[in-house]
Design a protein around this motif. Structure first.
Motif, mmCIF file in Angstrom:
data_model
loop_
_atom_site.group_PDB
_atom_site.id
_atom_site.type_symbol
_atom_site.label_atom_id
_atom_site.label_comp_id
_atom_site.label_asym_id
_atom_site.label_seq_id
_atom_site.Cartn_x
_atom_site.Cartn_y
_atom_site.Cartn_z
ATOM 1 N N GLU A 69 35.900 35.678 23.099
ATOM 2 C CA GLU A 69 36.093 34.988 21.822
ATOM 3 C C GLU A 69 35.177 35.575 20.755
ATOM 4 O OE1 GLU A 69 35.813 30.439 20.016
ATOM 5 O OE2 GLU A 69 35.856 30.771 22.188
ATOM 6 N N ARG A 70 33.970 35.939 21.166
ATOM 7 C CA ARG A 70 33.024 36.547 20.222
ATOM 8 C C ARG A 70 33.393 37.987 19.896
ATOM 9 N NH1 ARG A 70 27.965 33.942 19.978
ATOM 10 N NH2 ARG A 70 27.460 35.543 18.418
ATOM 11 N N ASN A 71 33.894 38.703 20.912
ATOM 12 C CA ASN A 71 34.229 40.120 20.712
ATOM 13 C C ASN A 71 35.435 40.480 21.575
ATOM 14 O OD1 ASN A 71 34.425 42.857 20.389
ATOM 15 N ND2 ASN A 71 32.314 43.322 20.989
ATOM 16 N N PRO A 72 36.640 40.392 21.039
ATOM 17 C CA PRO A 72 37.860 40.656 21.816
ATOM 18 C C PRO A 72 37.969 42.094 22.317
ATOM 19 C CG PRO A 72 38.357 39.492 19.767
ATOM 20 C CD PRO A 72 36.935 39.951 19.672
ATOM 21 N N ARG A 73 37.144 43.009 21.805
ATOM 22 C CA ARG A 73 37.233 44.416 22.214
ATOM 23 C C ARG A 73 36.418 44.717 23.475
ATOM 24 N NH1 ARG A 73 35.422 47.452 16.920
ATOM 25 N NH2 ARG A 73 33.852 45.793 17.078
ATOM 26 N N ILE A 74 35.719 43.730 23.983
ATOM 27 C CA ILE A 74 34.919 43.939 25.199
ATOM 28 C C ILE A 74 35.809 44.438 26.332
ATOM 29 C CG2 ILE A 74 33.718 42.690 27.054
ATOM 30 C CD1 ILE A 74 32.374 41.011 24.926
ATOM 31 N N LYS A 75 35.302 45.410 27.071
ATOM 32 C CA LYS A 75 36.025 45.928 28.235
ATOM 33 C C LYS A 75 35.528 45.213 29.488
ATOM 34 C CE LYS A 75 36.787 50.350 28.648
ATOM 35 N NZ LYS A 75 36.547 51.807 28.871
ATOM 36 N N SER B 68 31.655 34.798 36.576
ATOM 37 C CA SER B 68 32.429 35.315 35.437
ATOM 38 C C SER B 68 32.876 34.230 34.468
ATOM 39 C CB SER B 68 33.672 36.049 35.961
ATOM 40 O OG SER B 68 34.472 35.175 36.743
ATOM 41 N N GLY B 69 32.322 33.038 34.606
ATOM 42 C CA GLY B 69 32.785 31.927 33.778
ATOM 43 C C GLY B 69 32.551 32.102 32.291
ATOM 44 N N SER B 70 31.644 33.013 31.924
ATOM 45 C CA SER B 70 31.358 33.215 30.496
ATOM 46 C C SER B 70 32.309 34.211 29.835
ATOM 47 C CB SER B 70 29.918 33.709 30.320
ATOM 48 O OG SER B 70 29.737 34.954 30.974
ATOM 49 N N ILE B 71 33.203 34.834 30.609
ATOM 50 C CA ILE B 71 34.087 35.855 30.035
ATOM 51 C C ILE B 71 34.907 35.323 28.856
ATOM 52 C CG2 ILE B 71 36.151 37.252 30.500
ATOM 53 C CD1 ILE B 71 34.961 37.988 33.176
ATOM 54 N N PRO B 72 35.545 34.147 28.957
ATOM 55 C CA PRO B 72 36.311 33.667 27.792
ATOM 56 C C PRO B 72 35.460 33.530 26.535
ATOM 57 C CG PRO B 72 36.913 32.424 29.744
ATOM 58 C CD PRO B 72 35.723 33.251 30.116
ATOM 59 N N ALA B 73 34.223 33.043 26.686
ATOM 60 C CA ALA B 73 33.350 32.895 25.517
ATOM 61 C C ALA B 73 32.973 34.253 24.939
ATOM 62 C CB ALA B 73 32.096 32.112 25.903
ATOM 63 N N LEU B 74 32.725 35.232 25.811
ATOM 64 C CA LEU B 74 32.390 36.578 25.341
ATOM 65 C C LEU B 74 33.577 37.214 24.617
ATOM 66 C CD1 LEU B 74 30.448 37.871 28.480
ATOM 67 C CD2 LEU B 74 29.469 37.354 26.236
ATOM 68 N N SER C 248 41.967 37.718 39.794
ATOM 69 C CA SER C 248 41.057 36.615 39.479
ATOM 70 C C SER C 248 40.857 36.474 37.979
ATOM 71 C CB SER C 248 39.706 36.842 40.163
ATOM 72 O OG SER C 248 39.844 36.884 41.561
ATOM 73 N N VAL C 249 40.650 37.599 37.306
ATOM 74 C CA VAL C 249 40.435 37.558 35.857
ATOM 75 C C VAL C 249 41.664 36.983 35.162
ATOM 76 C CG1 VAL C 249 40.125 38.968 33.787
ATOM 77 C CG2 VAL C 249 38.746 39.423 35.819
ATOM 78 N N ALA C 250 42.839 37.417 35.596
ATOM 79 C CA ALA C 250 44.076 36.958 34.959
ATOM 80 C C ALA C 250 44.262 35.451 35.106
ATOM 81 C CB ALA C 250 45.268 37.697 35.557
ATOM 82 N N ARG C 251 43.869 34.910 36.255
ATOM 83 C CA ARG C 251 44.067 33.484 36.497
ATOM 84 C C ARG C 251 42.967 32.630 35.866
ATOM 85 N NH1 ARG C 251 48.903 32.003 37.347
ATOM 86 N NH2 ARG C 251 48.094 30.081 38.282
ATOM 87 N N HIS C 252 41.740 33.117 35.909
ATOM 88 C CA HIS C 252 40.629 32.327 35.380
ATOM 89 C C HIS C 252 40.445 32.516 33.878
ATOM 90 C CE1 HIS C 252 39.167 30.755 39.157
ATOM 91 N NE2 HIS C 252 39.139 31.963 39.689
ATOM 92 N N CYS C 253 40.883 33.656 33.368
ATOM 93 C CA CYS C 253 40.672 33.971 31.953
ATOM 94 C C CYS C 253 41.994 34.427 31.332
ATOM 95 C CB CYS C 253 39.623 35.064 31.787
ATOM 96 S SG CYS C 253 38.125 34.809 32.744
ATOM 97 N N PRO C 254 42.965 33.546 31.197
ATOM 98 C CA PRO C 254 44.262 33.961 30.656
ATOM 99 C C PRO C 254 44.138 34.458 29.220
ATOM 100 C CG PRO C 254 44.104 31.570 30.772
ATOM 101 C CD PRO C 254 42.907 32.110 31.483
ATOM 102 N N GLY C 255 44.992 35.417 28.895
ATOM 103 C CA GLY C 255 44.977 35.979 27.548
ATOM 104 C C GLY C 255 44.850 37.486 27.591
ATOM 105 N N GLY C 256 44.908 38.110 26.446
ATOM 106 C CA GLY C 256 44.825 39.562 26.380
ATOM 107 C C GLY C 256 43.388 40.047 26.440
ATOM 108 N N TYR C 257 43.153 41.162 27.137
ATOM 109 C CA TYR C 257 41.822 41.748 27.217
ATOM 110 C C TYR C 257 41.958 43.194 27.668
ATOM 111 C CZ TYR C 257 42.944 39.380 31.585
ATOM 112 O OH TYR C 257 43.607 38.879 32.664
ATOM 113 N N ASN C 258 40.885 43.919 27.459
ATOM 114 C CA ASN C 258 40.821 45.335 27.817
ATOM 115 C C ASN C 258 40.245 45.437 29.227
ATOM 116 O OD1 ASN C 258 40.643 48.085 27.884
ATOM 117 N ND2 ASN C 258 39.022 48.248 26.345
#
Length: 318
Positions: free
Chosen positions: A13-19, A5-11, A29-39
């Motif tokens: 960044e390109r499209n914040p609406r990604i679910k 899942s390491g590419s999630i932050p880059a994705l 895991s997502v919350a710790r590895h990819c901090p920030g708002g997401y759907n």
């Protein structure tokens, strides 16, 4: 796990609406590895997700080998996406298991299992049975690492059940280190004794052995022997990674014993036996230790030590 899942932050960044669709364990895991708002959409076993012409069904497979592990199943194509389970650390120009050398493939598959999934044998059996009860037939297994299983994919599932069972071959792994060749001579004499009983063995010198290869052989074999000289009232540091790795992997139903040379106090063999017990290896015969350099009589004793241990292994394997 970041390798998936390491590419999630880059994705994002390109499209914040990604679910992001994940298991309950994956939320942390997502919350710790990819901090920030997401759907975020949390799914559980039996839930499904429409992709248009195709659908995905989800199966929570905790501890195969992370708490957030989840399989995805496409019923239209009968494909199981199994993440880490059924994989290999194996790169090839081909994509499919039936297109690569079979011996090489299975060597990598069991090495992957031995070094990553061994601590979770009970959970593996449980989850395979749970999945089977769902009645989701697959014609292909796509793991996140290594080759795709498309011809008789049940082969790898059956192997996982076998490797998780704790059954082992009537064979012995011998691992040693040596300073002035004394313990090395002991190790080779012990192996002659094992061989005299008609039992296969693998001998590893820590100076050149690969830790992952050794753990793979430990998974296969019933017996494990370890030896080194006493150093500073203890074992040699080179043995510690092997014993600590075995302690973490928690191999099932192994038996073992220890050997080594010494110059003064001679605690090394006792410390090795303690380490074996901590690694859930049952010590089945007293260790053998020899002062300084083994002579011919000492080496005969080592050969008998090997013979006796081989008999213990054969008896334990029924």
């Amino acid at each position: 796990e970041p390798d998936h899942s390491g590419s999630i932050p880059a994705l994002l960044e390109r499209n914040p609406r990604i679910k992001i669709v994940c298991s309950r364990g994956g939320k942390t895991s997502v919350a710790r590895h990819c901090p920030g708002g997401y759907n975020l959409q949390i799914v559980k076993t039996g839930d499904s997700l429409s992709l248009g012409k195709r659908n995905l069904r989800f199966f929570e497979a905790q501890m195969l080998h992370w708490p957030d592990t989840m399989f995805s199943y496409c019923p239209e194509e009968k494909i199981l996406f199994s993440t880490d389970a059924f994989g290999q650390h194996y790169a090839h120009s081909s994509h499919f298991a039936d297109e690569v050398d079979d011996c090489e493939l299975w060597a990598e598959a069991i090495k992957y299992f031995a070094n990553i999934l061994t601590p979770f044998c009970g959970q593996i059996i449980k989850k395979i049975n749970e999945y089977a009860a769902l009645g989701w037939p697959f014609e292909m297994i796509c793991p996140s690492h290594g080759m795709i299983w498309r011809k008789n994919p049940n082969r790898i599932v059956e192997k996982y059940l076998e490797w998780s069972s704790g059954r082992a071959e009537a064979s012995v792994v011998v691992v040693y280190d040596s300073i002035w060749k004394g313990t090395e001579r002991m190790a080779k004499a012990i192996c002659r004794g094992i061989e005299a009983e008609g039992m296969p063995f693998k001998l590893f010198y820590t100076g050149v052995a690969d830790l992952n290869d050794v753990m793979t052989e430990v998974l296969k074999a019933k017996g494990f022997l370890v030896g080194c000289p006493t150093l500073n009232n203890n074992i040699m540091p080179s043995l510690a990674p092997y014993l600590e790795e075995m302690r973490g992997l928690r191999f099932l139903n192994k038996i073992g014993a220890a050997f080594g040379t010494y110059g003064w106090s001679g605690e090394g063999v006792k410390r090795l036996e303690e380490a074996l017990e901590k690694a859930t290896v049952k010590v089945v015969q007293p260790g053998i230790k020899i002062l300084f350099k083994p002579n011919d009589e000492d080496l005969k004793s080592c050969e008998q030590f090997g013979r006796n241990f081989a008999k213990q292994v054969r008896s334990s394997c029924g």
